[in-house]
Design a protein around this motif. Sequence first.
Motif, PDB file in Angstrom:
ATOM      1  N   GLN B  20     -69.329 -61.541  23.186  1.00  0.00           N
ATOM      2  CA  GLN B  20     -69.680 -63.044  23.562  1.00  0.00           C
ATOM      3  C   GLN B  20     -70.881 -63.090  24.083  1.00  0.00           C
ATOM      4  OE1 GLN B  20     -66.934 -63.748  26.912  1.00  0.00           O
ATOM      5  NE2 GLN B  20     -65.509 -62.510  26.147  1.00  0.00           N
ATOM      6  N   VAL B  21     -71.742 -62.060  24.262  1.00  0.00           N
ATOM      7  CA  VAL B  21     -73.327 -62.108  24.524  1.00  0.00           C
ATOM      8  C   VAL B  21     -73.849 -61.016  23.653  1.00  0.00           C
ATOM      9  CG1 VAL B  21     -75.002 -61.569  26.503  1.00  0.00           C
ATOM     10  CG2 VAL B  21     -73.097 -62.787  26.825  1.00  0.00           C
ATOM     11  N   GLU B  22     -74.651 -61.469  22.647  1.00  0.00           N
ATOM     12  CA  GLU B  22     -75.498 -60.450  21.789  1.00  0.00           C
ATOM     13  C   GLU B  22     -76.741 -60.519  21.769  1.00  0.00           C
ATOM     14  OE1 GLU B  22     -75.727 -60.650  17.086  1.00  0.00           O
ATOM     15  OE2 GLU B  22     -73.985 -61.488  17.819  1.00  0.00           O
ATOM     16  N   ALA B  23     -77.308 -59.399  22.287  1.00  0.00           N
ATOM     17  CA  ALA B  23     -78.887 -59.576  22.397  1.00  0.00           C
ATOM     18  C   ALA B  23     -79.755 -59.801  21.111  1.00  0.00           C
ATOM     19  CB  ALA B  23     -79.381 -58.057  23.019  1.00  0.00           C
ATOM     20  N   GLY B  24     -80.907 -59.885  21.464  1.00  0.00           N
ATOM     21  CA  GLY B  24     -81.786 -59.987  20.232  1.00  0.00           C
ATOM     22  C   GLY B  24     -82.242 -58.522  19.364  1.00  0.00           C
ATOM     23  N   GLY B  25     -82.959 -58.579  18.620  1.00  0.00           N
ATOM     24  CA  GLY B  25     -83.183 -57.327  17.939  1.00  0.00           C
ATOM     25  C   GLY B  25     -84.509 -57.330  17.555  1.00  0.00           C
ATOM     26  N   ALA B  45     -87.710 -56.871  29.056  1.00  0.00           N
ATOM     27  CA  ALA B  45     -86.267 -56.885  29.153  1.00  0.00           C
ATOM     28  C   ALA B  45     -85.953 -55.423  29.177  1.00  0.00           C
ATOM     29  CB  ALA B  45     -85.492 -57.295  28.145  1.00  0.00           C
ATOM     30  N   ASP B  46     -86.886 -54.486  29.327  1.00  0.00           N
ATOM     31  CA  ASP B  46     -86.727 -53.072  29.294  1.00  0.00           C
ATOM     32  C   ASP B  46     -85.908 -52.250  28.463  1.00  0.00           C
ATOM     33  OD1 ASP B  46     -87.255 -50.505  30.553  1.00  0.00           O
ATOM     34  OD2 ASP B  46     -85.703 -50.699  32.058  1.00  0.00           O
ATOM     35  N   SER B  47     -86.087 -53.131  27.199  1.00  0.00           N
ATOM     36  CA  SER B  47     -84.854 -52.918  26.292  1.00  0.00           C
ATOM     37  C   SER B  47     -85.426 -51.836  25.192  1.00  0.00           C
ATOM     38  CB  SER B  47     -84.835 -54.060  25.201  1.00  0.00           C
ATOM     39  OG  SER B  47     -84.019 -54.978  25.801  1.00  0.00           O
ATOM     40  N   ILE B  48     -86.645 -51.330  25.206  1.00  0.00           N
ATOM     41  CA  ILE B  48     -87.280 -50.198  24.453  1.00  0.00           C
ATOM     42  C   ILE B  48     -87.477 -49.012  25.281  1.00  0.00           C
ATOM     43  CG2 ILE B  48     -89.018 -49.624  22.977  1.00  0.00           C
ATOM     44  CD1 ILE B  48     -89.857 -52.559  22.678  1.00  0.00           C
ATOM     45  N   LEU B  57     -84.885 -49.116  20.099  1.00  0.00           N
ATOM     46  CA  LEU B  57     -84.251 -50.042  20.858  1.00  0.00           C
ATOM     47  C   LEU B  57     -83.072 -49.752  21.657  1.00  0.00           C
ATOM     48  CD1 LEU B  57     -84.375 -53.434  21.052  1.00  0.00           C
ATOM     49  CD2 LEU B  57     -82.611 -53.464  19.407  1.00  0.00           C
ATOM     50  N   LYS B  58     -82.680 -49.934  22.721  1.00  0.00           N
ATOM     51  CA  LYS B  58     -81.909 -49.283  23.416  1.00  0.00           C
ATOM     52  C   LYS B  58     -80.335 -49.784  22.898  1.00  0.00           C
ATOM     53  CE  LYS B  58     -83.842 -48.833  28.124  1.00  0.00           C
ATOM     54  NZ  LYS B  58     -83.674 -49.221  29.562  1.00  0.00           N
ATOM     55  N   PRO B  59     -79.361 -48.776  23.024  1.00  0.00           N
ATOM     56  CA  PRO B  59     -78.116 -49.275  22.494  1.00  0.00           C
ATOM     57  C   PRO B  59     -77.443 -50.678  23.207  1.00  0.00           C
ATOM     58  CG  PRO B  59     -77.735 -47.424  23.998  1.00  0.00           C
ATOM     59  CD  PRO B  59     -79.175 -47.678  24.021  1.00  0.00           C
ATOM     60  N   THR B  60     -76.511 -51.110  22.428  1.00  0.00           N
ATOM     61  CA  THR B  60     -75.828 -52.178  22.961  1.00  0.00           C
ATOM     62  C   THR B  60     -75.316 -52.102  24.218  1.00  0.00           C
ATOM     63  OG1 THR B  60     -75.092 -52.685  20.513  1.00  0.00           O
ATOM     64  CG2 THR B  60     -73.902 -54.196  22.217  1.00  0.00           C
ATOM     65  N   GLY B  61     -75.605 -52.899  25.226  1.00  0.00           N
ATOM     66  CA  GLY B  61     -74.820 -52.784  26.504  1.00  0.00           C
ATOM     67  C   GLY B  61     -76.201 -52.522  27.507  1.00  0.00           C
ATOM     68  N   GLU B  62     -76.884 -51.880  27.030  1.00  0.00           N
ATOM     69  CA  GLU B  62     -78.337 -51.290  27.884  1.00  0.00           C
ATOM     70  C   GLU B  62     -79.322 -52.304  27.380  1.00  0.00           C
ATOM     71  OE1 GLU B  62     -79.458 -47.048  28.332  1.00  0.00           O
ATOM     72  OE2 GLU B  62     -77.390 -46.885  27.459  1.00  0.00           O
ATOM     73  N   ASN B  63     -79.401 -52.879  25.837  1.00  0.00           N
ATOM     74  CA  ASN B  63     -80.205 -53.746  25.191  1.00  0.00           C
ATOM     75  C   ASN B  63     -80.337 -55.078  25.530  1.00  0.00           C
ATOM     76  OD1 ASN B  63     -81.958 -54.951  23.775  1.00  0.00           O
ATOM     77  ND2 ASN B  63     -80.477 -54.683  21.958  1.00  0.00           N
ATOM     78  N   GLU B  64     -81.025 -55.674  26.413  1.00  0.00           N
ATOM     79  CA  GLU B  64     -81.141 -57.212  26.566  1.00  0.00           C
ATOM     80  C   GLU B  64     -82.160 -58.027  26.047  1.00  0.00           C
ATOM     81  OE1 GLU B  64     -80.078 -58.061  30.838  1.00  0.00           O
ATOM     82  OE2 GLU B  64     -79.086 -56.193  31.069  1.00  0.00           O
TER      83      GLU B  64
END
Lengths: 252, 109
Positions: B20-25, B45-48, B57-64
């Motif tokens: 439902q909510v897919e982060a960028g990449g 986004a503190d995603s790296i 890139l952090k895994p899905t769930g942690e990656n925003e």
Amino acid sequence: MAQKAKAAVVAKSKKDARAEAIERLRTDWTETEKVILRRRSVRLYKKEQVPEFMVKRILEAGRFAPSAGNCQPWKFIVLREPEIIDGITDTVVEITKKFNAMLDYRKPGASWRRPLAKTFIRLRHNDLHPVPFGAIGMISEGRLGLWHGAPTVILIFKDIRGVSSPELDCGIAGQNMVLAAHSMGLGTCWVGFAKLAFQYTKKWKERLNIEYPYSWANSLAIGWPKGEPDGMVERPVHPVDWYENGTKTVCE
Amino acid sequence: MGQFSFLEKIRIPTYNDPDQVEAGGVEFDYEKCSGCSICVEACPADSIVFQDKKPYLKPTGENECIACGDCVAICPEGAIQVTKGYRYTGYFKTVDQGDLKPPRLFGDE
């Protein structure tokens, strides 16, 4: 007769100059475009303060922004007092902690909060869009700063009695200031989250004498960037409906 | 325009459901990467995450990741590329956004 010929020559050279300018545009960005396209939101700043006259020049760019009915519905407050910048940041962190404790249903064992959170999201869909929702958690945990250590902050307040849409006018003035700052080699970042300190507490409104007719619009972090954060990046294209010659085309 | 069903107009997506909510990449070119880690600091986004002197890139769930490109622009080696924008469903359904493209001059038109 001579005058007419002279006018014709001037007109022709003006036309040539324009043709040349257009040709240059085909291969080069203008200086203004470069600033616009290379601007990135900067979240890493050096401690070194920005010279006072540069901040005043940035404010001038804001002062000369277009506004509805030329009503200039803004009040700018410059903060270069670490005690105030850090104090507002602490207040915002405290508030985000409370929101997070109430609304964040994403942690294991917290899914019972989901119905309540979704009700709040429905009511405040702009403030609790997935991006700020995630940012609330990050700010509360110290994983995302507020003004990111920028030594100068400009708070923008709107005069709520402004013509048409004062908040929009504040946005236009703010972006003028942002682009002026980047053209000087400075970094900036729009920081809307500081709103929490003015929306949910009286403390900072009283300290900074914010009263009628002024109300929060937004804020800017300004400082010398660490590294070289500006540069062109890719963004999604947005389909644009284009009406011309009796037909509609969609261009991207 | 006509892109929403009734359900999509009213349903608030579940933010921790990747359907439902897919982060960028973003993608890292590890041959170019010098391991300076400035991208980790720049990411809003503190995603790296930085592991073994390389960013991931952090895994899905942690990656925003919001696909802002701050990491791309600040990388001194030009080793990062945004590969996709974020996409949401339901009430926040992402509409009218196409492929990622750099600024275009349109000089040959």
